[in-house]
Structures are given as C-alpha cells and as structure tokens.
Design a protein around this motif. Structure first.
Motif, PDB file in Angstrom:
ATOM      1  N   GLY C 154       0.876  -1.162   0.046  1.00 38.66           N
ATOM      2  CA  GLY C 154       0.053  -0.145  -0.046  1.00 38.66           C
ATOM      3  C   GLY C 154       0.859   1.369  -0.023  1.00 38.66           C
ATOM      4  N   ALA C 155       0.415   2.149  -0.098  1.00 39.74           N
ATOM      5  CA  ALA C 155       1.084   3.764  -0.146  1.00 39.74           C
ATOM      6  C   ALA C 155       1.568   3.747   1.185  1.00 39.74           C
ATOM      7  CB  ALA C 155      -0.181   4.918  -0.353  1.00 39.74           C
ATOM      8  N   LEU C 173      -1.207  -0.602  -5.821  1.00 40.70           N
ATOM      9  CA  LEU C 173      -2.734  -1.048  -5.551  1.00 40.70           C
ATOM     10  C   LEU C 173      -3.352   0.058  -6.067  1.00 40.70           C
ATOM     11  CD1 LEU C 173      -2.328  -2.105  -1.850  1.00 40.70           C
ATOM     12  CD2 LEU C 173      -2.589  -3.492  -4.008  1.00 40.70           C
ATOM     13  N   GLN C 174      -3.059   1.226  -6.807  1.00 38.82           N
ATOM     14  CA  GLN C 174      -3.990   2.179  -7.238  1.00 38.82           C
ATOM     15  C   GLN C 174      -3.517   2.769  -8.697  1.00 38.82           C
ATOM     16  OE1 GLN C 174      -3.083   4.893  -3.778  1.00 38.82           O
ATOM     17  NE2 GLN C 174      -5.317   5.178  -3.667  1.00 38.82           N
ATOM     18  N   SER C 175      -3.006   1.888  -9.460  1.00 40.31           N
ATOM     19  CA  SER C 175      -2.716   2.129 -10.859  1.00 40.31           C
ATOM     20  C   SER C 175      -3.041   0.776 -11.409  1.00 40.31           C
ATOM     21  CB  SER C 175      -1.260   2.294 -11.029  1.00 40.31           C
ATOM     22  OG  SER C 175      -0.372   1.075 -11.063  1.00 40.31           O
ATOM     23  N   THR C 176      -3.417   0.933 -12.954  1.00 45.78           N
ATOM     24  CA  THR C 176      -3.725  -0.274 -13.695  1.00 45.78           C
ATOM     25  C   THR C 176      -2.640  -1.110 -14.161  1.00 45.78           C
ATOM     26  OG1 THR C 176      -3.669   1.519 -15.618  1.00 45.78           O
ATOM     27  CG2 THR C 176      -6.019   0.956 -14.648  1.00 45.78           C
ATOM     28  N   PHE C 259      -7.494  -4.378  -3.320  1.00 52.14           N
ATOM     29  CA  PHE C 259      -7.640  -3.140  -3.709  1.00 52.14           C
ATOM     30  C   PHE C 259      -8.887  -2.207  -3.031  1.00 52.14           C
ATOM     31  CE2 PHE C 259      -4.610  -3.875  -7.036  1.00 52.14           C
ATOM     32  CZ  PHE C 259      -4.908  -5.414  -7.344  1.00 52.14           C
ATOM     33  N   GLU C 260      -8.935  -1.157  -3.299  1.00 51.70           N
ATOM     34  CA  GLU C 260      -9.810  -0.269  -2.657  1.00 51.70           C
ATOM     35  C   GLU C 260     -11.125  -0.670  -3.232  1.00 51.70           C
ATOM     36  OE1 GLU C 260      -9.349   3.777  -2.852  1.00 51.70           O
ATOM     37  OE2 GLU C 260     -10.820   4.335  -1.809  1.00 51.70           O
ATOM     38  N   THR C 261     -11.078  -0.919  -4.603  1.00 50.15           N
ATOM     39  CA  THR C 261     -12.335  -1.372  -5.303  1.00 50.15           C
ATOM     40  C   THR C 261     -11.828  -2.694  -5.851  1.00 50.15           C
ATOM     41  OG1 THR C 261     -11.548  -0.171  -7.135  1.00 50.15           O
ATOM     42  CG2 THR C 261     -13.511   0.704  -5.967  1.00 50.15           C
ATOM     43  N   GLY C 264      -9.590  -4.041  -8.650  1.00 49.77           N
ATOM     44  CA  GLY C 264      -8.425  -3.308  -8.956  1.00 49.77           C
ATOM     45  C   GLY C 264      -9.071  -2.031  -9.796  1.00 49.77           C
ATOM     46  N   PRO C 265      -8.212  -1.129 -10.158  1.00 50.65           N
ATOM     47  CA  PRO C 265      -8.767   0.295 -10.792  1.00 50.65           C
ATOM     48  C   PRO C 265      -9.217  -0.227 -12.083  1.00 50.65           C
ATOM     49  CG  PRO C 265      -6.421   0.503  -9.731  1.00 50.65           C
ATOM     50  CD  PRO C 265      -6.964  -0.763  -9.491  1.00 50.65           C
ATOM     51  N   LEU C 266     -10.414   0.361 -12.408  1.00 48.43           N
ATOM     52  CA  LEU C 266     -10.754  -0.059 -13.649  1.00 48.43           C
ATOM     53  C   LEU C 266     -10.899  -1.532 -14.094  1.00 48.43           C
ATOM     54  CD1 LEU C 266      -9.050   2.466 -16.299  1.00 48.43           C
ATOM     55  CD2 LEU C 266     -11.225   2.571 -15.012  1.00 48.43           C
TER      56      LEU C 266
END
Lengths: 278, 456, 318
Positions: C154-155, C173-176, C259-261, C264-266
């Motif tokens: 994580g960040a 965790l926050q990039s595709t 991931f938060e969603t 994962g993102p997208l």
C-alpha cells in the motif's frame, strides 16, 4: 588447488545467500503479522517498519474480542474444521480404497465424475446449495456449515493414489483367504498403511477448510456461530479498517494451521514421495 | 469448499465508501422482529401455542447491545408486551446479500421479519417482488417525513419501505488551520468566504503555504458534487442521467480540483489519510451529519477544532447542501399475514413516532432520522466534535434552506452505475480522458444493461 | 451392514479362496461381496451427490434462467450474451491468460530454482528447515495474505519505502499497470513453497547413480541439472503446471481484497470468479453468475486437456 577451493567457497556463499534470502522473504510477512498485532494501526504504517513487537497486543485483542467475539470464533473454527477433516478423511479413505483396490461396474465412470468436478470452480455451487440448506432448515447451523465440506474431490484422488502405492494387493488377498472380513481388513491393514497419506491429506485440506470464507459467510447468520474468517471479514465492513485488530485475528488464525503443519510435516513429504507421479 | 486452491470470497461490498461511511457510524435503529426465528418456519400458530410470546427478528448492522438499549429507551416493550425481539447484527454487505438472495428465492425460512436496508439496494430489493407494500402504513405521515426522503421511496406511486435514517451533506473545516493560514474562522464568515469551489481552491492555496492540503480525494468527488444540483445517477424513473450537461460540469470541476494538487490521494478512510488529519496536513472534509462519530473514532484529538458550514456551490445559484446516504426498513412479503401485520406495526412505531425516533438518535449519536417531529425535538443537542454548533439544528436548517434534492437510487443497477462512474473518473482524473465522451460511454454501458435485462 | 459383512465373511470362508465362489475359471462373486466397494463408496457419494453434483447440475440450469421471487423464466443464451458483453467480464477472461502464463512462469521457475539449489549436498543440513520456511506462507489463508500484502504494497507501506530509497515509485494498488503484478506477488509468496516441497520430492526420487554417471562423463553442475534432474522431473512438473493452472483460473481473494475497489482500478486485475461473485451476490443475477461460472469451467477443461495433449506429444508422459 587453492583457487578451486576459494571458488567452491564463493559458490557456496552465493548459494547460501540466495536460499537464506528467499527464506527471509517468505518469513518476513509472517513475522510482521506477529509484530503488527502488537502495535496500534497508526504504527503499522510507519517507517521504518516495526521489526520488534510493541506493547499493544492486549489492547488490540480486547478490541477484537469486543467487536467480533474472536475467542468464540476460534472455538467455532476448531470445531468445524475438526469435524470436517475427520469426516473428509473417513469418507475419502473409504472411497479412495474402494476405487484403488476393487474392480466393480461403474468404477471408471464414478471416478471420472469425481475428477471432472475438480475443474469446476467451487463457487458455482453456492447458490443452489444455499437454497438446499434453506429448505432443510440448516441455515446458521453447524451441519449446514460442515456437510458440504466432507466431500473434497481432491481427497478421493489423493487417497486412491496412496492406496494404489502403499497397499500391496497380495496382502489383501492373503487376508481374505485367511477369512478376514472387509471391515477388518480395512481397519487393520488399510488404515495403518494409509496413515502417512491421511496425515498429508489433512495438511492439504486443513488450510482450505480452516480459512474457508465464502460458504460460511453465505450460510451463517448469528455472531455466535461465526468462524474466524467470517468474523474478520465482518470487520472489513467498517468505515476504517482496524488493521491492528485484523492482525490479531490473522495471528490467531495462523497458529493452528502452523501447529498442524509442524506436527504432520514429515508425513506430508513422505507421502508426496511415495505417490511417485507415474 | 475445501482443497488447496479453494478460493473463498468475503462479504464485502464495493460501495464501501457510500454504505459504510454512513451506516457503520450511524448505527441505525433497531428493528423489532415478529414471530419468525431465523432457522425455522415457525408460524404464528406455533408461537401462540408456545405461551403467547411471539418472536420478532430484525436484521441490522451495528451492535446488538445498541439495539437492546433502543428497545428499552423507545418504549418498544410497553407497546408490544407479547413480543420478544431478536436482533441479528450482520455486516452491511452480508446483510444485503442475504436479503437479496433470500427475497429473490422467495424462501421464508431464511428471512427475519424486518430488515434494515441501505437505499443503495432499495430498487434491487423492490424488483425481487419480495417486499411488503408500505403505502398505507407511511402515507398518512407524509407531511412529517422529510420531503427528499419520502420522494426516494416512491416506486410507481407505492412505497415498499418505511423511511429510516437519512443524511445531509455539508462541509467541515479546521478552525485552527484556517487561522494559521490567515483565513476566517467563524462559521458565518467561512460560509460567506467559500461561496464557490473556486473560492475553496483559493483558500486551498493559502493553506498550502502553511503545509496543509484541502481533503483526500479518491475520484469520488464527482459523486458528491452531483448531488448538490441533480438527483444523482438516475432520475425519478430510473433513467441514467450522469452524462447530462449538469453532470459534465461537475466532472470538469472534479477534474479541476484533482489537477490543482491541493488534495491528497490516499485510499479513502485509510490509516494514511487519518494520520494526515491528525498531523494537521488536511484541513477540510465533506461533512455529513454522522461525521462526528467517524472523527471521534479515528482522530479524537481533533475534536472541538472543527466547524461545519454549507458546501460551496457548484455553479452560481446552486444548492449548498445535499442528501447523503439513507436507509429504510422493509418487511418481507413471504411472511404469514399476522406476522406481516405485526412487523409493519412495529416498524411504524419505531420510525414514525417521535419518542422512538428520539430514543434512536440518542442511542446512535449522529444519526439523523427522517421524521421531522423527532428532529425538531433534538434541536438543542450540541455536537461533540464541532465547536459550539448544534448538530441537528444545523443540518435540518441547511437541508431545508437549500431545499435539497432527493437522491434517486431508482435502479437495481445502482451499484453497477457507481462502479462505472468510478472507472470513468479514474480515466478522467488519472489518464486525462475526455470528460464528456468518457461519461457518455459509462452511461451508455448502464443503459444497455437496463435494456438487456428489460428493467430499470 | 452388519448382516452383509458377516455374510461376506461367511462367503470368504468357503473353499475356493478369496471369497470368490462359482465355477472354476469364472471369477463370479456373490452379490454381497460385489456390494462391498459400493458400500465403501456410499458415504462419500451420497453427500457428494447431494452437496456437489446436484448443485452443479442446478447451476447449469440456472445459467439459462432469469429469477425473481415470483417467477423463473427460461431465457436461453441471454445470460451468456449479457456477461460476454460486459467489459469487466471480458477483462477477467483476458486476465486468465495473463495470470495463467505469468503465475506459471514466476512460481514454477522460482520454485524449481530453489528446489534444485536446496538439493545440493552442501546445504543438506539446512535444506529441510529452509523448505519448511518456504512452505509456511501456504498455511496462511487467502484473506490474511491479501490483508498482509495490502499493507506491504500500500501507499506508504514497506514496498513503497524500499523502492523510494532507490528513487522508484510504484503505485501497486492504485494503478492499472501494477494491479496484476500485485496479485501475482501475493500469489507467489503463498504458493512457491508448496511447489518447492513437491518438486523436492521429485528430485529426491532421482537415483544418485545418474548424477554420478553424469559427473564421470565430465558434466559440470549445470549440465547435470539440465540433463538429469529436469528430464526426470517432467511428470511432476506437468502435475505442478496443471494444478497451478487450475488454481490460477480460480483466483479470487487477492483481487477482491487487495484493492480499494474489488478487481483493482478499472477492473484491471479482475478474475472470472470475482465477476461471478459480484454478479451473483451483489446484483443477485444468479443466471448471469452461473453463466460466467460455466464459461470458466469450459476454459479450464480445454486448457487442462490442452496441456495434457501437449505433454504427451512432447513425451513428457506416456
């Protein structure tokens, strides 16, 4: 000569660095689980990462007990996993032995059926199973939780393989000639011979059963019935995840599988070797 | 479900931000359950044979202790002396899944008498055809229920739930950090100063000089902004609207805020975010009425340093407050008529009488019910976090001054829409995708789903 | 059952041996004896039929239906068309291929390397202990793994700090782009030790004489590995690859929890099982979820058969 020795030492050194380094990479997160369970959430995200345990385990445990009743969840997990493993071992050993050492009509068909289901993602059965459980009135009950876990296809596959390897057919024939009944044969010849494999199968199935989440979440309702994974998952629902409590819960959930593994690990390796992979 | 690679999912819902930020902290009210236990198909005949005491089971999130407390304080037992109430606390995501599955399967044995639900799932639940009609129970009290809430419950002129808690969104700021940056500190001054989001960005630049940023952004700012002047992703009939000009304007504003560099981008509600608040590195946040609770839980040392004011307007003359979250109570349709009637009576008592609602807001501090008489009775309550402000008075007045719009979650594809919007905002903010086209593509994907399934 | 058993015992005591009665030359056993295997199988199969076969068949039917509380209608292939239309589902199946290849390459090559290295005589005393350490992550559940890696990747987590000290920044965790590698990392940690143990068993079954013979022929360490160890390991390697592939096809917890969603993102890191879960349990679209499940099952069967055929062709197995 000396050059050779030096290069041999150097090679050994590199070897050691690699394998020990890998060991550290594998062990670090586990060590951190322990360490992080002893600090509050804010410290978990600090840098340098905490390497030594802190003073907050008691706090975190108390908070966890307050929010999800973790000690009860632990007992539930023990009960459910114990019952599931015991049942699965009995059923799979009986079935595996039957497939391995008997010739009967429909043997390939039935075994093929069992194998075919191994490629089906387990989650596909959940909704129909749920409906079945509701009709039986077994929602939020131990039997609803345990029964579907008693028939792992992997177990039959493994025990059949082990029975083929570890039980000489001549021994069985001899026993039958001597007039021993099938049950007698099973208990006094088959089971002792398969003990290492049963231990290995326990290890293979333990983690999956102990950590099972999807089915318990679907079938359980009341907090008193929760197993550890369900209890921890319910914490995920809060607005801010209490990482410190989650670490305590994770630590508790790691200990029994580790213990089982250490107790049974020699059987595990032995039986993998015995199965030979023809 | 065992085996070395048995994959086991959890019961978490992806609309965490919306659902749980509201619901968890709110700790919404207890539901009294009637006549059914969760494991059996006990009929009322059996129950009355068992000595006249009927059991009513209620599914809620939050703790059983709080509901039991509510049982006492609301006078529930006096009103229903022959009833034993059973509270079952479930994590929100799991609760909704079980409700959806059981109601959809039409199986009585899996269900309690009453379920508290988030409005995010209301339409999907209505579509299961498994909910009892509440029109006759709620309509008589229509004038006492907050207009925007009542509106959101109507489906083809009927209601299928009783209004429960709701939320109002305002804007919170740190007095001490504003002072440090040379900005005004009193609520009326700040409210006048931060009239639009451009004003907010200017304030942000002043704050940056003293090492503080505005708030934490995860790409969901768009979803908050649109509620100020639109009804959300859908209109009253369930049509997708989030690619309308008004929505595109909000997306442009959200992108502007993202690009300004005046916000942080941690995961929402993560420990990193709270550390930033604790260290005074973040100075503002969107502030729904239940936020007191969340701050007390995560950064209690900052209490009394906050104030809440109306949000900046998205455009000239725009509204400066909006709806936030909201839940309701439903009764499954499959129950026996007697049990159903009892359940409906219980819900009416809990949600449409002043005494019970006041007790509810006292037990679950920060909760904001939608029953006006009860809200008015709470007007003196002071906030534990906001400096010298009266929570209920503040949020009620703002919501009525601004005539906040209802938040229409009028589609069973609400959660899909949420995800589609999230993805669209990810592309817009992080990948500089063209705003109008991306929103349209996302909206069209939901429309096509609605078409394929033949329902909104 | 007792009656049958004692009758079996009685039958087996008759002359003619091993309970086989009948004309000489004909292996025809009495019914009671023939029933024995079925009796042993029945506990397993009764439960299996009730709790596995029946739901599996039911789910096939489900995939062709649309449900609501009051009605169930047959919609033919509509559910399949619906799910195939969704970008997240398509991405999930694309990811299957990606994960399938990457997981196999990463996990098995590392496991093989470690197994071979640990097999060296010079390390024999510590090899056992090290193997245990490698295996330990496997006893941790998927939920805990995802939780741990969520913190590590994580960040502001450990990985972040280590990388920034060499001036790199990776938003796992926050990039595709890094979402799938994050899932692979968590999976590798969890499973490499498992494969090491299995491969080690295979290595230890290789008779030492082969190595000695190769050494006599002048083969160095690497040549010995390449020409003795690897070929002998082929059946086990095939087993490992097949099992790993089947397991990879069913990844769920990591993309769901890291991931938060979820996904994962997208939905960059999503998998079919995750999409199945979302469709079935968040949208209550049971038919759609079943459709995804069966598409996945077909893919798994095809892949597994494909791997076996390929192996037979390359003579890895008979």
């Amino acid at each position: 000569m000396k050059a050779q020795r030096v290069s041999a030492v150097a090679r050994t050194g590199v070897l050691v660095v690699i394998v020990v380094g890998a060991g550290l990479l594998f062990a670090a997160p586990l060590w951190w689980t322990f360490v992080w369970s002893t600090w509050h959430t804010a410290e978990i995200f600090s840098f340098p990462p905490k390497l030594i345990p802190g003073p907050d385990f008691g706090d975190n445990y108390a908070a966890l007990q307050g929010s999800v009743g973790i000690s009860r969840a632990f007992l539930n997990s023990v009960l459910v996993t114990g019952a599931t493993l015991t049942g699965a071992l009995v059923f799979c050993t009986l079935a595996g032995y039957a497939f391995a050492k008997f010739d009967f009509a429909g043997r390939s068909l039935l075994f093929g059926l069992v194998m075919a289901t191994m490629v089906v993602p387990g989650q596909i059965t959940v909704v129909p199973l749920f409906v079945t459980m509701v009709k039986l009135g077994w929602i939020d009950s131990y039997q609803g939780l345990i029964l579907p876990g008693l028939v792992p296809a992997l177990g039959v596959f493994f025990m059949r393989m082990s029975a083929q390897q570890s039980i000489p057919s001549e021994l069985l024939e001899a026993a039958r000639i001597d007039g021993a009944g099938e049950l007698r044969i099973f208990s006094s010849i088959v089971v002792p011979a398969l003990r290492p494999s049963m231990a290995a199968l326990s290890i293979l199935l333990f983690a999956g059963t102990w950590g099972a989440l999807f089915w318990p979440v679907v079938v359980l309702r009341s907090t008193e019935m929760f197993t550890i994974p369900v209890a921890l998952a319910s914490l995920f629902g809060t607005a801010t995840q209490p990482y410190d409590q989650l670490m305590v819960g994770s630590l508790l959930s790691i200990i029994p599988p580790l213990a089982i593994f250490f107790l049974l690990q020699k059987y595990f390796v032995k039986s993998i070797m015995l199965t030979g992979f023809k | 479900m065992s085996g070395p690679k048995a994959a086991e999912p959890t019961g978490r819902t992806p609309t965490r931000r919306h659902l749980l930020a509201g619901a968890a902290a709110l700790g919404l009210g207890s539901l009294v359950g009637c006549s059914k236990s969760s494991t059996g198909t006990a009929t009322s005949a059996d129950d009355s044979a068992a000595g006249g005491k009927r059991t009513v089971e209620v599914w809620v999130w939050e703790t059983v202790e709080q509901w039991k407390e509510l049982e006492k304080r609301s006078g529930l037992n006096e009103k229903f002396p022959d009833v034993t109430f059973k509270w079952t606390a479930l994590e929100s995501g799991q609760l909704h899944q079980k409700a959806l599955t059981s109601l959809g399967a039409g199986l009585a044995a899996g269900l309690p008498s009453i379920i508290r639900i988030s409005m995010n799932y209301y339409r999907a639940l209505v579509h299961t055809d498994g909910l009892t009609d509440f029109t006759d129970a709620v309509e008589p009290s229509k004038s006492d229920v907050l207009a925007n809430v009542y509106d959101g419950l109507v489906v083809e002129d009927k209601l299928f739930a009783a209004p429960d808690d709701t939320g109002v969104m305002m804007f919170g700021y740190r007095r001490d950090l504003f002072e440090k940056a040379g900005l005004p500190t009193e609520p009326d001054e700040v409210e006048a100063e931060l009239r639009t989001y451009d004003d907010l960005l200017s304030a942000g630049r002043e704050l940056a000089k003293v090492g503080a940023k505005l708030f934490n952004e995860t790409g969901s700012t768009f979803s908050t902004l649109i509620l100020q002047d639109t009804t959300g992703y859908f209109d009253a009939d369930g049509n997708v609207i989030f690619d309308s000009p008004a929505h595109v304007e909000c997306a442009e504003l959200a992108k502007k805020i993202w690009d300004s560099g005046l916000t942080t981008h941690y995961e929402s509600n993560s420990p990193q975010m709270w550390t930033a608040y604790k260290q005074g590195k973040l100075a503002t946040m969107f502030y729904p009425n239940w936020q007191d609770f969340i701050i007390l839980g995560n950064a209690p040392a900052t209490k009394d340093k906050w104030n809440a004011v109306k949000m900046p307007a998205v455009k000239a003359g725009g509204r400066r407050a909006s709806s936030a979250d909201g839940c309701a109570m439903i009764v499954p349709n499959v129950l026996d008529q007697q049990d159903k009637d009892l359940a409906v009576e219980v819900v009416k008592f809990l949600k449409l009488t002043q005494k019970a609602q006041v007790a509810h807001m006292n037990v679950f501090s920060g909760a904001f019910c939608s029953y006006r008489p009860a809200l008015e009775a709470m007007s003196d309550v002071t906030s534990p976090v906001l400096h010298d402000q009266q929570t209920y008075q503040l949020f009620l007045d703002s919501s009525e001054d601004e005539e906040i719009l209802p938040w229409y979650r009028t589609s069973s594809f609400f959660n899909d829409a949420d995800k589609a919007v999230q993805d669209a905002m990810f592309r817009i903010c992080k990948q500089d995708a063209p705003i109008e086209a991306t929103l349209k593509a996302a909206a069209d994907s939901i429309r096509s789903r609605q078409d394929q399934k033949g329902q909104k | 059952m007792t009656t049958t058993m004692s009758e079996v015992r009685a039958a087996s005591r008759r002359p003619g041996g091993s309970g086989r009665v009948g004309r000489p030359g004909r292996r025809r056993r009495p019914l009671r004896v023939r029933l024995v295997p079925y009796v042993f199988l029945s506990p397993f199969f009764v439960l299996f039929a009730l709790f596995f076969v029946y739901p599996v068949i039911y789910s096939i039917i489900l995939s062709f239906q649309r449900w609501s509380a009051n009605s169930v209608e047959w919609v033919g292939l509509d559910n399949y068309r619906f799910v195939v239309d969704q970008p997240a589902v398509r991405r999930a199946f694309v990811n299957l291929v990606w994960y399938g290849v990457v997981n196999n390459v990463v996990q098995i090559s590392v496991a093989l390397a470690l197994a071979v290295l640990l097999d060296q005589q010079v390390l024999r005393r510590v090899a056992g202990a090290l193997r245990v350490v490698y295996f330990l992550p496997n006893v941790v559940s998927g939920v805990t793994t995802a939780l741990l890696f969520g913190i590590i990747l994580g960040a502001g987590g450990v990985a972040d700090h280590l990388l920034s000290s060499v001036d790199l920044h990776v938003s796992w965790l926050q990039s595709t782009q890094w979402a799938r590698p994050a899932v692979v990392a968590a999976g590798a940690w969890r499973w490499i030790g498992y494969w090491v143990v299995i491969l080690t068993a295979g290595l230890q079954a290789i008779p030492r004489e082969y190595y000695e013979a190769a050494a006599v022929d002048g083969a160095g360490w690497w040549k010995r590995v390449r020409h003795v160890s690897l070929p002998s390991l082929r059946p086990i390697l095939l087993f490992v690859i097949v099992v790993n592939t089947i397991g990879t096809m069913q990844i769920f917890e990591e993309p769901f929890l890291l991931f938060e969603t979820p996904g994962g993102p997208l939905s960059a890191a999503t998998t079919p099982v995750l999409e199945m879960y979302r469709l079935g349990f968040e949208n209550f679209d049971l038919g759609g979820a079943a459709a995804i499940g069966w598409l996945l099952a077909i893919v798994i069967v095809v892949l597994t058969l494909g791997q076996m055929v390929l192996a037979r062709r390359r003579e890895w197995i008979e």
